[in-house]
Each structure stands twice: as structure tokens, then as C-alpha cells.
Design a protein around this motif. Structure first.
Motif, mmCIF file in Angstrom:
data_model
loop_
_atom_site.group_PDB
_atom_site.id
_atom_site.type_symbol
_atom_site.label_atom_id
_atom_site.label_comp_id
_atom_site.label_asym_id
_atom_site.label_seq_id
_atom_site.Cartn_x
_atom_site.Cartn_y
_atom_site.Cartn_z
ATOM 1 N N LYS A 1 0.829 -1.052 0.405
ATOM 2 C CA LYS A 1 -0.324 0.133 0.342
ATOM 3 C C LYS A 1 1.293 1.166 -0.002
ATOM 4 C CE LYS A 1 -3.905 -1.379 2.816
ATOM 5 N NZ LYS A 1 -3.558 -2.570 3.276
ATOM 6 N N ALA A 2 1.664 1.246 0.416
ATOM 7 C CA ALA A 2 2.864 2.744 0.963
ATOM 8 C C ALA A 2 3.708 2.522 -0.161
ATOM 9 C CB ALA A 2 3.647 2.834 1.770
ATOM 10 N N ILE A 3 3.960 1.878 -1.077
ATOM 11 C CA ILE A 3 4.652 1.718 -3.032
ATOM 12 C C ILE A 3 3.671 2.733 -3.482
ATOM 13 C CG2 ILE A 3 6.407 0.790 -4.128
ATOM 14 C CD1 ILE A 3 6.988 -1.440 -2.466
ATOM 15 N N GLU A 4 2.369 2.194 -3.109
ATOM 16 C CA GLU A 4 1.891 2.182 -4.123
ATOM 17 C C GLU A 4 0.933 3.412 -4.037
ATOM 18 O OE1 GLU A 4 -0.563 -2.033 -4.927
ATOM 19 O OE2 GLU A 4 -1.576 -0.957 -3.306
ATOM 20 N N LYS A 5 0.974 4.338 -2.990
ATOM 21 C CA LYS A 5 0.922 5.438 -2.647
ATOM 22 C C LYS A 5 2.231 6.310 -3.781
ATOM 23 C CE LYS A 5 -0.522 9.018 0.811
ATOM 24 N NZ LYS A 5 0.105 9.129 2.273
#
Ligand code: ADP
Ligand code: MG
Length: 402
Positions: free
Chosen positions: A307-311
Motif C-alpha cells: 500500500k505504501a509503495i502504491e501511494k
């Protein structure tokens, strides 16, 4: 940073420059073989624009490539199956010489008519190739009037057919080499920002140069794969039996310090997928990195990390990705790599420039069927790595300036 803005390219040559000329083209036909069956012809297809351009303009095309790591003449590494496949792709005959600079090569090169193509025998049957022997380079040059380098995959090597021969002939870049250098050169030199680099894979030690170079250029640096655990240990976390390089802890600390000084977003995974050992085919648990325990081995990044990378990727205008997020070869540990591949593909979709380099990363993206959803998938693992390290590639340096 080497860019082809200053180097002459095949696009600068017209019909008048090419018609009736014998053109020696260094290609990278180092394809995977199963017996004499080509299991992946990506590299052959990647050079078609250059070959077709030369054929269309009536050049007499002499192709030269290596295949594998032969010690002298090695029957299993002859280029005959490649000539056959190339002929299929071109839809016209391709002659195969039984030697590289010997009588058959000379005869077949001399017999070419305008638009004909011949493939010379594996250039590494001669040890003089890797030694960049000047007399050997001269013999290659003697076959032709002009030299084109389209072998990005070997551009980081100063060999006779990649660098030496350029001293003896007018020398220009082919379309593939040009695209590789243009796309990556822009990403490193004057990228659309934010510029995000995702670096993963097995070892910090194999990517030191890339980390050191990119940390000075990017807006965000995302770390994944096994190398994350060397960073975690440097931070004082328990890393269980995960792959850690004890001798790279200082380097990891230096990179983190530099990232802080540069005020860039530095993203390590926050959770990891664990198993007992490297042979596991199923995951045991997913845990926050602060809760890892002795005996556990981290083999993929977890859902919160994804999720953090996608953000971070959601707003990126340029993305450079080198190195998988986990042991993607096993389904249980492939989720991180798959999610990142999809997020990078989505970024391409909304107009970002996306670049994937590194042999395993490219294999992962191809395996997912997402290769054509990236702006650029590099055909050279080692060469792209050296380029991202900021090094000058000998095969590019050797070409004529504009
Ligand atoms: P590339 O070829 O794309 O540059 P590398 O060669 O550096 O990538 O690394 C690829 C390898 O890293 C893959 O074989 C993958 O299984 C391995 N790998 C990734 N994450 C882990 C991990 N957590 N533990 C062990 N190996 C890993
Ligand atoms: Mg690799």
C-alpha cells in the motif's frame, strides 16, 4: 551521463549513405536456447527496426553477435538456429557464415547484394573478441564500410566487436541502443519529477553503485527484496535468518544518512512475509518488521508495504525499477513483485515514464504479461545496471560524435 544527443545514430543516415554499403551491425543475439530451440526471441525481435531500416535502404547487412560463453569453437553455441529464426521474423533469407572473420565470412559478405543479410558465426569463438584485440577488430572492420552498434546488452564491455571495431570504421548507434540510452539518460539526467526508484533483488553488494548514484537524483527511493534486511539489521531490527550482508551494514547506514540529508522519501518495507527457510513453498506468517523473530526468514514484502509503495507510485512521473520485491519465482512470495508491477503499469497508463531493468525484474514483468505496459523494458541486465550507476558504457563512448 552518456546521451546519444551527442552520438551519431542510424537515424542520421539516409538512403544515399546506406545503399550498396556493407554495414557491420553488432547485435545482441545472446538468447536462451534449449538444444537448438530458442526459448525467448525478445532480443532478436528488439533489433528488427535497425535491420529492417538497413534492408529498406539497400544496405548489405553483416550481423555479428556472441552467444553464451564458449571456450573456442563450441558446436552447441553456433548461431545457425538464430539465423533461421531471424529469417522467419524478417520474412526473407538470412545467410549463416560458418566462421566469423574466415574465408566463409569473407565470401558471404562479398556476395551480398543490396538488402541482403548475413549472420557471422559466434564472435566469442575467438578469444581475441573479449581481449579487444586490435588485429581481430581490424579483420571485422575489413568486412564492411560502416559500423552500427545495436547491442545494448554488451555495451558495458570493451570488446573487439563492441568498441575496438569502432576505431576502424565510421560508427553509429542502432535504434535499440539509441532507445535504451535516450530513455534511461533522460530519466537520470532531466527526468519529469517526481522521480521514484524501486530497488530490490537479492544483494545490496550488487547494487551499491546504483544506490549511491540514485540516492542523489531521485525524489523517492523504495527498497524491497532481500536487500531490505541489510537495512533492517543496520537499524537494529531482528531479521531472523533473512538474507543479510554483514559487510554492507555501514553502506546501508550511509545510504540512509544520505537519503535523510537529501530530504527524499526513503521507503523500506513495513511488513514482511516469512517462512522457516529458503526452500519453503508456503508462507508461515506476515508480520510487522518490528515483530520478526529468530528462525524466521523474510521472503516477500507484506500488504502494508505494498500500500505504501502504491501511494508513492501514484504521483510519480518517472519510475525506475530494478530488482524484485521478493522470491517471485515461488507463487507464495510473488505478491509484492506482482503488486509493484501492476502499480508501475498503472503509472505508465496515466502517462508516467516507466523503466524496468535487471534480468530477474524483466523476467518477472514478462512472466506477468506486463512487459508491454511499461514505457521501457531494458534488454541489458548488466549494461542497464552500469548505466544506472552513472558509468560511461564503452560501446557508446566508442561511437562517432554528431
Ligand atoms: P535483477 O536481476 O532484477 O537485478 P537481482 O538479481 O538483484 O535482480 O535479484 C533477483 C533475485 O532476488 C530473485 O531470484 C529473487 O528470488 C531474489 N530475492 C528477492 N527477495 C528475496 C528475499 N527476501 N530473500 C531471498 N531472495 C530474494
Ligand atoms: Mg539478477
Amino acid at each position: 551521463m552518456p546521451t546519444l544527443q551527442q552520438k551519431k545514430s542510424i537515424a542520421d543516415l539516409t538512403d544515399k549513405d546506406l545503399r550498396g554499403k556493407r554495414v557491420l551491425v553488432r547485435v545482441d543475439f545472446n538468447v536462451p536456447l534449449d538444444g537448438d530451440r530458442i526459448t525467448d526471441d525478445t532480443r532478436i525481435r528488439a533489433t528488427l527496426p535497425t535491420i529492417q531500416y538497413l534492408v529498406k535502404h539497400g544496405a548489405r547487412v553483416i550481423l555479428v553477435s556472441h552467444l553464451g560463453r564458449p571456450k573456442g569453437i563450441t558446436e552447441a553455441l553456433r548461431l545457425t538456429p538464430i539465423a533461421k529464426r531471424l529469417a522467419e521474423l524478417l520474412g526473407s533469407p538470412v545467410a549463416a557464415a560458418t566462421d566469423t572473420i574466415g574465408p566463409d565470412a569473407k565470401a558471404k559478405a562479398a556476395a551480398l547484394k543490396d538488402g541482403d543479410v548475413v549472420l557471422l558465426e559466434n564472435v566469442r569463438f575467438h578469444p581475441e573478441e573479449e581481449a579487444n584485440d586490435p588485429a581481430f577488430a581490424q579483420s571485422l572492420a575489413d568486412l564492411a564500410d560502416l559500423y552500427v552498434n545495436d547491442a545494448f546488452g554488451t555495451a558495458h564491455r570493451a570488446h573487439a566487436s563492441t568498441a575496438g571495431v569502432a576505431k576502424d570504421l565510421p560508427a553509429v548507434a542502432g535504434f535499440l541502443l539509441q532507445k535504451e540510452i535516450d530513455v534511461m539518460g533522460k530519466a537520470l539526467g532531466h527526468p519529469d519529477r517526481p522521480l521514484v526508484a524501486i530497488i530490490g533483488g537479492s544483494k545490496v553488494s550488487s547494487k551499491i553503485g546504483v544506490l549511491e548514484n540514485l540516492v542523489k537524483k531521485v525524489d523517492a527511493l523504495v527498497i524491497g527484496g532481500a536487500m531490505a534486511f541489510t537495512f533492517f539489521m543496520a537499524q537494529g531490527h531482528e531479521t531472523g535468518s533473512s538474507l543479510v550482508e554483514d559487510d554492507q551494514l555501514d553502506l546501508a547506514r550511509d545510504i540512509m544518512k544520505l537519503a535523510q540529508e537529501m530530504k527524499l522519501t526513503f521507503l523500506l518495507p513495513v511488513d514482511v512475509v516469512c517462512a522457516k527457510n529458503f526452500d519453503a513453498t508456503e508462507a508461515d506468517c506476515t508480520c510487522h518488521i518490528a515483530h520478526m523473530q529468530a528462525g524466521q526468514m523474510g521472503l516477500d514484502i507484506g500488504p502494508d508495504s505494498i500500500k505504501a509503495i502504491e501511494k508513492v507510485l501514484a504521483t510519480a512521473k518517472t519510475i525506475i525499477w530494478n530488482g524484485p520485491m521478493g522470491v517471485f519465482e515461488k507463487a507464495a512470495f510473488a505478491h509484492g513483485t506482482e503488486a509493484v508491477a501492476k502499480a508501475v503499469a498503472a503509472a505508465t497508463e496515466r502517462g508516467a515514464t516507466t523503466i524496468v531493468g535487471g534480468g530477474d525484474s524483466v523476467a518477472a514483468v514478462e512472466g506477468l504479461g506486463l512487459a508491454d505496459k511499461m514505457s521501457h523494458v531494458s534488454t541489458g541486465g548488466g549494461a542497464s545496471l552500469e548505466f544506472l550507476e552513472g558509468k560511461q558504457l564503452p560501446g557508446v563512448v566508442a561511437l562517432n560524435d554528431k
